[in-house]
Design an enzyme around this catalytic site. Structure first.
Site, PDB file in Angstrom:
ATOM      1  N   SER A 139      71.658 -73.450  27.096  1.00  0.00           N
ATOM      2  CA  SER A 139      70.591 -72.997  27.988  1.00  0.00           C
ATOM      3  C   SER A 139      71.109 -71.771  28.732  1.00  0.00           C
ATOM      4  CB  SER A 139      70.249 -74.087  29.011  1.00  0.00           C
ATOM      5  OG  SER A 139      69.295 -73.600  29.951  1.00  0.00           O
ATOM      6  N   TYR A 152      73.163 -80.587  35.046  1.00  0.00           N
ATOM      7  CA  TYR A 152      72.518 -79.808  33.977  1.00  0.00           C
ATOM      8  C   TYR A 152      73.271 -78.494  33.757  1.00  0.00           C
ATOM      9  CZ  TYR A 152      68.828 -78.068  30.914  1.00  0.00           C
ATOM     10  OH  TYR A 152      68.127 -77.588  29.825  1.00  0.00           O
ATOM     11  N   LYS A 156      75.471 -77.754  30.296  1.00  0.00           N
ATOM     12  CA  LYS A 156      75.106 -76.667  29.372  1.00  0.00           C
ATOM     13  C   LYS A 156      76.259 -75.667  29.245  1.00  0.00           C
ATOM     14  CE  LYS A 156      71.046 -78.022  28.040  1.00  0.00           C
ATOM     15  NZ  LYS A 156      70.880 -78.557  26.675  1.00  0.00           N
TER      16      LYS A 156
HETATM   17  N1  LIG Z   1      62.248 -76.570  27.863  1.00  0.00           N
HETATM   18  C1  LIG Z   1      63.081 -75.697  28.391  1.00  0.00           C
HETATM   19  O1  LIG Z   1      62.698 -74.849  29.221  1.00  0.00           O
HETATM   20  C2  LIG Z   1      64.536 -75.674  27.983  1.00  0.00           C
HETATM   21  C3  LIG Z   1      65.326 -74.603  28.432  1.00  0.00           C
HETATM   22  C4  LIG Z   1      66.660 -74.555  28.062  1.00  0.00           C
HETATM   23  C5  LIG Z   1      67.204 -75.553  27.276  1.00  0.00           C
HETATM   24  N2  LIG Z   1      66.427 -76.596  26.877  1.00  0.00           N
HETATM   25  C6  LIG Z   1      67.078 -77.649  26.058  1.00  0.00           C
HETATM   26  O2  LIG Z   1      66.368 -77.815  24.851  1.00  0.00           O
HETATM   27  C7  LIG Z   1      66.602 -79.137  24.353  1.00  0.00           C
HETATM   28  C8  LIG Z   1      65.281 -79.740  23.934  1.00  0.00           C
HETATM   29  O3  LIG Z   1      64.439 -79.830  25.068  1.00  0.00           O
HETATM   30  P1  LIG Z   1      62.844 -79.706  25.007  1.00  0.00           P
HETATM   31  O4  LIG Z   1      62.451 -78.736  26.027  1.00  0.00           O
HETATM   32  O5  LIG Z   1      62.392 -79.559  23.602  1.00  0.00           O
HETATM   33  O6  LIG Z   1      62.466 -81.139  25.601  1.00  0.00           O
HETATM   34  P2  LIG Z   1      61.518 -82.317  25.122  1.00  0.00           P
HETATM   35  O7  LIG Z   1      61.577 -83.303  26.230  1.00  0.00           O
HETATM   36  O8  LIG Z   1      60.216 -81.788  24.639  1.00  0.00           O
HETATM   37  O9  LIG Z   1      62.299 -82.917  23.852  1.00  0.00           O
HETATM   38  C9  LIG Z   1      63.544 -83.518  23.956  1.00  0.00           C
HETATM   39  C10 LIG Z   1      63.600 -84.680  22.988  1.00  0.00           C
HETATM   40  O10 LIG Z   1      64.941 -85.198  22.998  1.00  0.00           O
HETATM   41  C11 LIG Z   1      64.886 -86.619  23.033  1.00  0.00           C
HETATM   42  N3  LIG Z   1      66.101 -87.129  23.659  1.00  0.00           N
HETATM   43  C12 LIG Z   1      66.493 -86.962  24.948  1.00  0.00           C
HETATM   44  N4  LIG Z   1      67.661 -87.602  25.152  1.00  0.00           N
HETATM   45  C13 LIG Z   1      68.015 -88.160  23.959  1.00  0.00           C
HETATM   46  C14 LIG Z   1      69.093 -88.978  23.543  1.00  0.00           C
HETATM   47  N5  LIG Z   1      70.083 -89.330  24.390  1.00  0.00           N
HETATM   48  N6  LIG Z   1      69.136 -89.399  22.252  1.00  0.00           N
HETATM   49  C15 LIG Z   1      68.145 -89.043  21.384  1.00  0.00           C
HETATM   50  N7  LIG Z   1      67.089 -88.303  21.728  1.00  0.00           N
HETATM   51  C16 LIG Z   1      67.016 -87.863  23.012  1.00  0.00           C
HETATM   52  C17 LIG Z   1      63.636 -86.938  23.853  1.00  0.00           C
HETATM   53  O11 LIG Z   1      63.167 -88.253  23.581  1.00  0.00           O
HETATM   54  C18 LIG Z   1      62.671 -85.843  23.398  1.00  0.00           C
HETATM   55  O12 LIG Z   1      61.896 -86.250  22.275  1.00  0.00           O
HETATM   56  C19 LIG Z   1      67.333 -79.877  25.470  1.00  0.00           C
HETATM   57  O13 LIG Z   1      68.713 -79.909  25.191  1.00  0.00           O
HETATM   58  C20 LIG Z   1      67.074 -79.015  26.694  1.00  0.00           C
HETATM   59  O14 LIG Z   1      68.043 -79.143  27.683  1.00  0.00           O
HETATM   60  C21 LIG Z   1      65.112 -76.672  27.198  1.00  0.00           C
END
Ligand SMILES: NC(=O)c1ccc[n+]([C@@H]2O[C@H](COP(=O)([O-])OP(=O)(O)OC[C@H]3O[C@@H](n4cnc5c(N)ncnc54)[C@H](O)[C@@H]3O)[C@@H](O)[C@H]2O)c1
Length: 246
Positions: A139, A152, A156
């Site tokens: 991130s 967080y 990251k």
């Molecule tokens: N959305 C944002 O703005 C953003 C920004 C930077 C980084 N990220 C990163 O992107 C990644 C995906 O996030 P997203 O935004 O698609 O979120 P999201 O909530 O839409 O999807 C995340 C998925 O991961 C699954 N999950 C969470 N913990 C888990 C575990 N311990 N074991 C198995 N599955 C698990 C959840 O059930 C969910 O389906 C994450 O690592 C998040 O930190 C997201």
């Protein structure tokens, strides 16, 4: 617009957190590029929806309902995915809790960065073969900007440190890179762009919008792909230029 396929051939990819957001988008774009997908998630409903979407798009999908912080489930998942799809050449280490989740610091690090190491080790032990590659979803948080959530930002940044370790010491097995999303329009940020804080953030993003899950999926697949075969150990922000204006 049809998808380029970045030089992928008939191979398989393991994607964690495939039941929603970025992981689901990566699964859908991966099948569009001819890859077979093993999708993992702890949420069976979300994962079943992804399976349905992938299958409707003509793709092959192996589902594994598991918490990526569970050692036994991870080892069994790699065995099951390999049996279903053959050798898994690519890995997208993407699952992780939302920054708003009230998880104690130590436990959160174990879940978020510990699971990236756990899944990588299990996948690598199964022998992904020549041209193997791993991309972690880091991130801009922690690596470029600080967040309200202590764990967080820390986790990251730790994921990026782990990617640097892999690059320095395990490149004879596989390439390692990280994609670093900025604000991305996934369920965990529903309503954010319209909120007062969201509006202020949008004003500082030169492209003036959040990322779509596809924006992150394409960057991830590019880094994994054969056309990126000399890219190793990079941290790729996909943030519309946001952190440049910080
Ligand atoms: N959305 C944002 O703005 C953003 C920004 C930077 C980084 N990220 C990163 O992107 C990644 C995906 O996030 P997203 O935004 O698609 O979120 P999201 O909530 O839409 O999807 C995340 C998925 O991961 C699954 N999950 C969470 N913990 C888990 C575990 N311990 N074991 C198995 N599955 C698990 C959840 O059930 C969910 O389906 C994450 O690592 C998040 O930190 C997201």
């Amino acid at each position: 617009m049809g998808d380029a396929n970045f030089g992928f051939s008939d191979d398989a990819i393991l994607i964690t957190g495939a039941g929603s957001g970025i992981g689901r988008a990566t699964a859908l774009r991966a099948v569009g590029m001819g890859l077979r997908v093993s999708g993992w998630d702890l949420n069976p409903t979300g994962l079943a929806e992804t399976a349905e979407l992938v299958t409707a798009a003509g793709g092959t999908f192996h589902s594994w309902v598991a918490d990526v912080s569970d050692d036994e489930a991870v080892t069994a998942g790699v065995a099951s995915a390999t049996e279903a799809l053959g050798s898994i050449r690519y890995l997208h280490n993407n699952a992780g809790p939302a920054s708003s989740a009230p998880i104690p610091f130590d436990q959160a690090l174990l879940i978020s960065v510990g699971s990236v190491r756990r899944v990588t080790d299990a996948w690598a032990a199964a022998g992904p073969g020549d041209g193997a590659a791993m991309v972690a979803t880091a991130s801009v948080a922690g690596n470029k900007v600080g967040t309200n959530s202590d764990w967080y930002s820390a986790s990251k940044a730790a994921i990026m440190g782990y990617v640097r370790h892999l690059t320095a010491y395990r490149s004879h097995e596989f390439r390692s890179n990280a994609v670093a999303p900025g604000m991305t329009d996934t369920p965990r940020l529903t309503g954010f762009a319209e909120s007062e804080v969201g509006q202020r953030v949008m004003e500082r993003i030169p492209l003036n919008r959040m990322a779509t899950p596809d924006d992150i999926a394409y960057a991830t697949l590019f880094l994994l792909s054969p056309v990126a075969s000399y890219i190793n150990g990079v941290f790729l922000p996909v943030d519309g230029g946001w952190t440049v204006t910080q």
